[in-house]
Each structure stands twice: as structure tokens, then as C-alpha cells.
Design an enzyme around this catalytic site. Sequence first.
Site, PDB file in Angstrom:
ATOM      1  N   ASP A   1     -22.040  -6.696   7.426  1.00  0.00           N
ATOM      2  CA  ASP A   1     -21.338  -5.187   8.012  1.00  0.00           C
ATOM      3  C   ASP A   1     -20.406  -4.292   6.602  1.00  0.00           C
ATOM      4  OD1 ASP A   1     -19.463  -3.501   9.472  1.00  0.00           O
ATOM      5  OD2 ASP A   1     -18.079  -4.674   9.515  1.00  0.00           O
TER       6      ASP A   1
ATOM      7  N   ASP B   1     -16.968  -1.409   6.689  1.00  0.00           N
ATOM      8  CA  ASP B   1     -16.069  -1.261   7.237  1.00  0.00           C
ATOM      9  C   ASP B   1     -15.344  -2.561   7.433  1.00  0.00           C
ATOM     10  OD1 ASP B   1     -17.173   0.653   6.560  1.00  0.00           O
ATOM     11  OD2 ASP B   1     -16.438   1.575   9.023  1.00  0.00           O
TER      12      ASP B   1
END
Length: 423
Positions: free
Chosen positions: A203, A205
Site C-alpha cells: 500500500d 498511504d
Amino acid sequence: MSASQPTHPADAPHVDSDAYVPADVPTLLVKIFGKDRPGITAGLFDTLAAYSVDVVDIEQVVTRGRIVLCALVTEPPAGLEGDLRATIHSWAESMRMQAEIISGIGDNRPRGVGRSLVTVLGHPLTAESTAAIAATITRTGGNIDRIFRLAKYPVTAVEFAVSGTGTEELRTALAIEATRQSLDVAVVAAGLHRRAQRLVVMDVDSTLIQDEVIELFAAHAGCEEKVAEVTAAAMRGELDFEQSLHARVALLAGLDASVVDKVRSEVRLTPGARTLIRTLKRLGYQVGVVSGGFTQVTDDLRERLGLDFAQANTLEIVGGKLTGRVTGEIVDRAGKARLLRRFAAEAGVPLAQTVAIGDGANDLDMLNAAGLGVAFNAKPLVRAAAHTAVNVPFLDTVLYLLGITREEVEAADAQEEAGSSAV
């Protein structure tokens, strides 16, 4: 087995290594311990060589300058054991070492069925928590065969080789104890696959980077608080991601497209991110990112960090302005898992040899689909559902879960720096 005897033919059926020394063959365990210095290992085996013994097993550990060297050897020819013992003790005394020699029969006992590697990260690693982990392994029926330190900073990382119990049973028991002890513990099945070429997908963020990209955009639009509220609810799993995405992006309508470059410059990599990616690439791993954020940032990260794969949502820009809409396929919770499978297929890596790293509820499908899912400083819901969790703010600690030591990382860095200086 004599050192001069041939090994079993290539077409012979597999036999456990313990069978090569019959259970009724007398053996000697020679243990040497004391202050470490060059030549101890060579000196011991030079001394043993005079007695025509075969080496069955060797273990050596050096801790804070003190060495423990164990050699399991076959019994010498009849009538020579007493002389061997006296010679070993004399040699050890000349080296200012201590020696212990124990008679026995056969090799080490066969390890139990079911072999796992348990990685423990502590900051710090206390004696109390180590005792709790060891006791939990014992309660599951496991035996600790070896313990090895992977790193001493920025966290203490140690690896336990465990046999005699199932990986899933061990993982479940240790997850509960890890929570009690405030430790990070990962349990994987031992085997060749751990060292095979893999794919790592992250991922973006709050994982690869410290920021939430949409909040960086929102700061330029003056709607940070509204966007942050929706983001937090979505990450806790309280809102449908696609709906929350459209709601947040709508608040950016009318923002000048020049803000993209400003946001790119504001993005802060998570500590250890560059080290993680650099090390993985050196080892032949392929590395990708999937994000509920925006290609306007992930494409830049892909170029800067040398990533193999990157996929995210795309902010629509018309006439030099953000329209408040996204275009193309939405990367949501299910989309991240779908992209992991796509990247694995393109990389030619079995899904069982993939690693996924994320922090939010929209990462859960991806974490569960991967061979190893790592919840990185994640919400409680995600920590509970992932294979393992890392709760220290250093992304490169994930390397320890793959059995890569801090010393190996630093040696590779030094080698590359030396090579660059020579050019």
C-alpha cells in the site's frame, strides 16, 4: 559413515539426514568455549584429524566475543578415546579455553514433523517477553532447534527455528502472546520457498509514505478537516471505500493542476522505505505498489524508487483544473487483491511466494491473498486479520520477516558504495 564413502546415488529414495549415522554408532560431543580468537575452529579440527574421526554435526556461536563451538564426531578407533580426550583438553588449555567431551550414541534426535520460522521483533526485547514466547512454543508442542539474531537496531530481531508443531497452530498461539507482550511476531513455514524469488506489493498511504495523499491535496483546497474525517472512517472500515473516494475527490473540484507537482514534493517516505526496496531489488525481488490514492503520485514514486509495478486511481484533469472526479478502474479493497494476483502472474511468481504490506481495512483482501500479509502500524481490525503485524515505524524491518539480516543489508550497501567510488 566414513568421509571416503560416496554419498547416496541421485536416484535413491530420500532418507532423512539423521539416518546416515546409525542410532547405535558411538559418538562424542566435543564442546569448546571461551574467548574468541582466530584459529580456534581450525585448531580443534586439526587436533581431531589425528584420530580419524568423521564430523557428524557442527554448531558455532559467538556472543560478545565469547565462542561456543560444538562438534559431534564419531568415536575414534578402539583404544584411542582416552588419548583423544587428553589431547583435546591439553589443546584447549593451551588456547586458554575450556573443553567438555560427552560420550553418546548416534546423531541428534530427528526433529519433529512440522517446521516453522518464528521472527520476533522487540523494541526492546526483554527477558520476560522472550520467556513468554519460548513457553508458548513449548505449549503448542514445538521444540526450539536454533535461535539466531537478525538485527540489533533499529529493533532487536531474532529468529527461532521450531519443529514439532503446525505453522498455523503456532501462528495463532504466538499472535495472542505477542499482543500481551507488545511484540511483533511473524510465523512462516520453513522451506526453500522462503528464499525463492518473490514479489512484494505495498500500500502507499501511511505505508510506503507517511502521508495520506488526498489530505495533501485537500490542504491546498482548504478542506483538510472534511477529507480527513471521511478518510479516517473509511480506513476503519465504517464506510464503503468507493463512495468515500468519490466524496473526498469531489471536494477537490476546481483545484489548479499545478498542485500535483507541489504534492509530489511534499510526500515523505516512511523511514526505511528506500532501504527495503533497494535490498529487495538486489535480491531479485520484484516490488510494486497499489493505492487507493492517485497515479499522479504513484507514477512519480515508481520512477523515483525503481518499482516494477504501480497502480492507483487517476484524478481527472480538464482544462488545467481538477474536475472532482476519478477516471478508469477504481482501486478499492477488492481491486488491491485483484492487482496483487495480476502482478504475480506478470512477474511469474506463485501467489504463495508474494508478500503484501498495508495498514488499512481496504488492504485486508490483499493481505489475506498474499503468501505473507504484513499489517504495518495498522488499525486493530487489520492487525487481528493479517498474518503478522509490525508496529515499529521502520519499513525495512519487514526484511527481517524474510530472514534477511541487518548485517547483510549493511554489507550490500557498503559493497555498492565501494563500487560506485571505484568508477
